[in-house]
Every structure is written in C-alpha cells, then in structure tokens.
Design a protein around this motif. Sequence first.
Motif, PDB file in Angstrom:
ATOM      1  N   GLN A  39       0.848  -1.191   0.000  1.00  0.00           N
ATOM      2  CA  GLN A  39       0.000   0.000   0.000  1.00  0.00           C
ATOM      3  C   GLN A  39       0.875   1.229   0.000  1.00  0.00           C
ATOM      4  O   GLN A  39       1.648   1.445   0.945  1.00  0.00           O
ATOM      5  CB  GLN A  39      -0.943   0.011   1.204  1.00  0.00           C
ATOM      6  CG  GLN A  39      -1.955   1.146   1.151  1.00  0.00           C
ATOM      7  CD  GLN A  39      -3.077   0.975   2.148  1.00  0.00           C
ATOM      8  OE1 GLN A  39      -2.959   0.277   3.144  1.00  0.00           O
ATOM      9  NE2 GLN A  39      -4.202   1.600   1.872  1.00  0.00           N
ATOM     10  N   GLU A  44      -4.881   2.495  -2.765  1.00  0.00           N
ATOM     11  CA  GLU A  44      -5.445   1.286  -2.187  1.00  0.00           C
ATOM     12  C   GLU A  44      -4.383   0.197  -2.096  1.00  0.00           C
ATOM     13  O   GLU A  44      -3.418   0.173  -2.852  1.00  0.00           O
ATOM     14  CB  GLU A  44      -6.621   0.796  -3.031  1.00  0.00           C
ATOM     15  CG  GLU A  44      -7.817   1.726  -3.020  1.00  0.00           C
ATOM     16  CD  GLU A  44      -9.021   1.130  -3.716  1.00  0.00           C
ATOM     17  OE1 GLU A  44     -10.093   1.757  -3.658  1.00  0.00           O
ATOM     18  OE2 GLU A  44      -8.885   0.043  -4.304  1.00  0.00           O
ATOM     19  N   ARG A  45      -4.621  -0.700  -1.158  1.00  0.00           N
ATOM     20  CA  ARG A  45      -3.727  -1.837  -1.031  1.00  0.00           C
ATOM     21  C   ARG A  45      -3.863  -2.724  -2.269  1.00  0.00           C
ATOM     22  O   ARG A  45      -4.968  -2.938  -2.770  1.00  0.00           O
ATOM     23  CB  ARG A  45      -4.101  -2.620   0.228  1.00  0.00           C
ATOM     24  CG  ARG A  45      -3.071  -3.579   0.718  1.00  0.00           C
ATOM     25  CD  ARG A  45      -3.455  -4.130   2.070  1.00  0.00           C
ATOM     26  NE  ARG A  45      -3.384  -3.125   3.122  1.00  0.00           N
ATOM     27  CZ  ARG A  45      -3.552  -3.396   4.407  1.00  0.00           C
ATOM     28  NH1 ARG A  45      -3.812  -4.639   4.787  1.00  0.00           N
ATOM     29  NH2 ARG A  45      -3.470  -2.450   5.305  1.00  0.00           N
ATOM     30  N   GLU A  46      -2.714  -3.229  -2.779  1.00  0.00           N
ATOM     31  CA  GLU A  46      -2.753  -4.045  -3.977  1.00  0.00           C
ATOM     32  C   GLU A  46      -1.940  -5.316  -3.813  1.00  0.00           C
ATOM     33  O   GLU A  46      -0.937  -5.353  -3.090  1.00  0.00           O
ATOM     34  CB  GLU A  46      -2.231  -3.261  -5.204  1.00  0.00           C
ATOM     35  CG  GLU A  46      -0.784  -2.886  -5.165  1.00  0.00           C
ATOM     36  CD  GLU A  46      -0.300  -2.184  -6.433  1.00  0.00           C
ATOM     37  OE1 GLU A  46      -1.068  -2.104  -7.429  1.00  0.00           O
ATOM     38  OE2 GLU A  46       0.852  -1.712  -6.442  1.00  0.00           O
TER      39      GLU A  46
END
Length: 120
Positions: A39, A44-46
């Motif tokens: 992140q 956004e967290r990926e």
Amino acid sequence: QVQLVESGGGLVQAGGSLRLTCAASGRTFSTYNMGWFRQAPGKEREFVAAVSGSGASTAYLNSVKGRFTISRDNAKNMIYLRMNSLKPEDTAVYYCTYGPSVATGNIDYWGQGTQVTVSS
C-alpha cells in the motif's frame, strides 16, 4: 492463530535490490497460500505476489513480473520476496499475508507491514 512478522524493508536507490522476509508461526505453515500485498500513500492496497503451499505455483502483479521473485521455505516457516530493479513507484508498505487464496484476496491473516522506500 497465525502470527506473521515481516523484515527486510528499508531505503534503497532506484535500480537497487531488497529482500523481504516473513516469518510465520502458529499453524501448519504449508497448508495455505502466502504472499505479499503493498500500500502506497494515498492508494489502495494491492496484490504483489503469491506462492502456493508447496511453493510450486506463483503469481505476480504485472508491473513486478521479471523483477520480483517470491519463494518459501516450509522447513523454516518463512517466505521471501526478492525485489530487483526497484523503481520509485515500488515505494509502499509491504504486508505478508496467509490464507486459502491470497491472489484473490481470500486472506485470513496479515502481518504488520514493512516500509520500502525507493529514491530516484
């Protein structure tokens, strides 16, 4: 319960390398997939990479293919993320994950994260 502890983050110049390590404890390690998410600030967290319980299968985010390598050592309850040719856009907090299907977001446990900063 599963405990995940990451290490190996830090500051590196663009083009450099780092190896992240995640130590797992608390459950049969080889049962589930493990992997890494990241992140970046304001994003956004990926998903980054995942490895199957046996270590035979891996999956990667397109932008890291050919630069990052995920591996695991079930005897030591450890997984690794070797990151080469790092770019400033790789800067993020990297999280170790454990679950039935990490690549699809089916995750039971998260580590606390380790910061990776790539300077240009």
